[in-house]
Design an enzyme around this catalytic site. Structure first.
Site, short mmCIF file in Angstrom:
data_model
loop_
_atom_site.label_atom_id
_atom_site.label_comp_id
_atom_site.label_asym_id
_atom_site.label_seq_id
_atom_site.Cartn_x
_atom_site.Cartn_y
_atom_site.Cartn_z
N TYR A 153 -9.90 0.56 11.54
CA TYR A 153 -11.19 0.97 10.97
C TYR A 153 -11.81 0.01 9.91
O TYR A 153 -12.77 0.29 9.08
CB TYR A 153 -11.03 2.43 10.21
N LYS A 154 -10.72 -0.85 9.78
CA LYS A 154 -11.49 -2.09 8.79
C LYS A 154 -12.20 -3.07 9.32
O LYS A 154 -13.32 -2.79 9.79
CB LYS A 154 -10.19 -2.58 7.71
N ASP A 157 2.83 -4.86 8.20
CA ASP A 157 1.48 -4.14 8.45
C ASP A 157 0.38 -4.96 8.25
O ASP A 157 0.53 -5.63 7.31
CB ASP A 157 1.65 -3.20 7.09
N PHE A 187 0.78 -1.13 0.06
CA PHE A 187 0.21 -0.16 -0.04
C PHE A 187 1.07 1.18 -0.05
O PHE A 187 2.06 1.20 0.78
CB PHE A 187 -0.98 -0.06 1.30
#
Ligand SMILES: Cc1ncc(COP(=O)(O)O)c(C=O)c1O
Ligand SMILES: Nc1ccccc1C(=O)C[C@H](N)C(=O)O
Length: 416
Positions: free
Chosen positions: A236-237, A211, A142
């Protein structure tokens, strides 16, 4: 790596059979009842929990209390009386079981991007060896991790070596200080070999930094058992903490005493309220803190974590694999052969909790899917992402999403 999806059946009874299978699978699903805990409408199939998790229904009332009572009435007293000051470590310990981490190693705060910076610079400092002049980074990462790794390399005088995760074991050696890898690829949904890569990095005498944004809350991570050195992730996922909810930093206990944060704010001072000019680092996970925590977001996250009470991560993983298998089966049954290419590995050992399908018309396809209540997301130029969050997505959702996808693909390819 990619496989062209083959249409396995064109029988008109296929849809009926899949609808019936979905109903049976939902009826037998031990996690099915969890969906009621979330604010979701039946008209929508929400397959974007790998970007923003849904709201647990009880959170607004809890936040109303926090705002009206803890902030509104207790005001400054809440730092102590309401447990605000210790929230980052307390919530870290709440997340720790989902990461396979013993208590005292996870602290919540800041964004994932900021924690990538702390972890990576911290790892190079822990390596403490100038001859280790390279930082290996996941070339498929990402973007934020790549940008920050580049800056961390420049600041620490190291050379950045981008390699695909599968090539990390071959790339690490006596010159490696640290390696930063994503557990699950955000585009393809590929799950990387955390145990094997961590072992290779550590055998080379370097530190492994992971990560976990796309894996924590969807599959077992087992940080302690695998000897991971440092890790970061967002909440938040799959953890449903809310938009911009604070991230977390894991520093393995064996490193905590020597962890030298590149952002040593007053919250990580051994005695913050001494307000002394000289810095002395706190012990334990608290050393990963920086400044004043964002209490409202943090307490929304803490409240949201209630939905995990009594949920074994193994059960979540089993459902995630069954759901993604079933969705792929429905797509094969409904979408004509060759129209979509799956970027998501078929092998369970290599699959996270999302399915990524590519086609040249992906932007138009996703826009129409969302209009019809099947919410996934697009990663430009041509990737359709569908995230499967086992706490609130069911098999009937998967069947419906595949059916609507087939309709939309047909319309778009026929120019309708
Ligand atoms: C793997 C990964 N790392 C980092 C991030 C972003 O971090 P931040 O919360 O700092 O925006 C994301 C998603 O936004 C992600 O998928
Ligand atoms: N934080 C966000 C804010 C706005 C829109 C998307 C995100 C995401 O998290 C994207 C996600 N990391 C991804 O895997 O694409």
């Amino acid at each position: 790596m990619s496989e062209l999806l083959e249409n396995t059946t064109d029988s008109t009874g296929a849809a009926e059979a899949l609808v019936a299978r979905a109903a049976a699978l939902d009826a037998a699903d031990p996690l099915a009842k969890r969906r009621e805990l979330f604010a979701l409408d039946d008209g929508v199939v929400y397959l974007d929990g790998n970007s923003l998790g849904a709201l647990p229904r009880h959170v607004p009332a809890r936040m109303a209390h926090v705002i009206a009572h803890e902030w509104g009435e207790l005001r400054i007293r809440s730092w102590g009386e309401s447990g605000w000051w210790t929230a980052p470590e307390r919530i870290g310990d709440r997340i720790a079981p989902l990461l396979g981490a013993a208590p005292g190693q996870v602290v919540v705060g800041d964004s994932t991007s900021v924690n990538v910076f702390k972890a990576l610079v911290g790892a190079v400092r822990l390596a403490d060896d100038d001859s280790r002049d390279e930082i290996v980074v996941d070339a498929t990462t990402f973007p934020t991790d790549g940008y920050i790794a580049e800056s961390a390399a420049r600041m620490t005088g190291r050379r950045l070596v981008p390699v695909a995760p599968g090539d990390v074991p071959a790339a690490v050696g006596p010159r490696t200080a640290a390696a930063l890898v994503n557990h699950v690829d955000y585009r393809t949904g590929r799950l990387h070999d955390l145990p094997g890569i961590t072992a290779a990095v550590r055998d080379a005498g370097a530190l492994a930094v992971w990560d976990l944004c796309h894996s924590a809350g969807a599959l077992p991570v087992d940080l302690d058992a695998n000897g991971v050195d440092l890790a970061v992730g967002c909440t938040y996922k799959y953890l449903n903490g809310g938009p911009g909810a604070p991230a977390y930093l894991y520093v393995a206990e064996r490193h905590q005493g020597r962890f030298d944060s590149p952002l040593p704010g007053w919250n990580s001072h051994a005695d913050p309220f001494a307000m002394s000019p000289g810095y002395a680092a706190a012990d334990g996970a608290r050393r990963g803190r920086v400044g004043t925590p964002d209490i409202l977001s943090m307490l929304a996250l803490e409240s949201a974590l209630d939905v995990w009470d009594g949920v074994p991560v193994g059960e979540v993983r089993a459902k995630s694999l069954a759901l993604t298998d079933f969705f792929l089966e429905c797509v094969r049954a409904y979408v004509p052969e060759g129209r979509l290419t799956s970027l998501t590995p078929a092998a369970h050992a290599e699959r996270g909790s999302q399915v990524a399908l590519s086609c040249p018309e992906a932007p138009a396809v996703m826009a129409r899917l969302i209009e019809r209540g099947v919410v996934g997301d697009l990663r430009r130029p041509d990737v359709l992402r569908f995230g499967f969050t086992p706490l609130y997505v069911g098999y009937a959702d998967a069947e419906r999403a595949a059916r609507v996808l087939a309709e939309v693909c047909a319309e778009v390819s026929e120019g309708r």
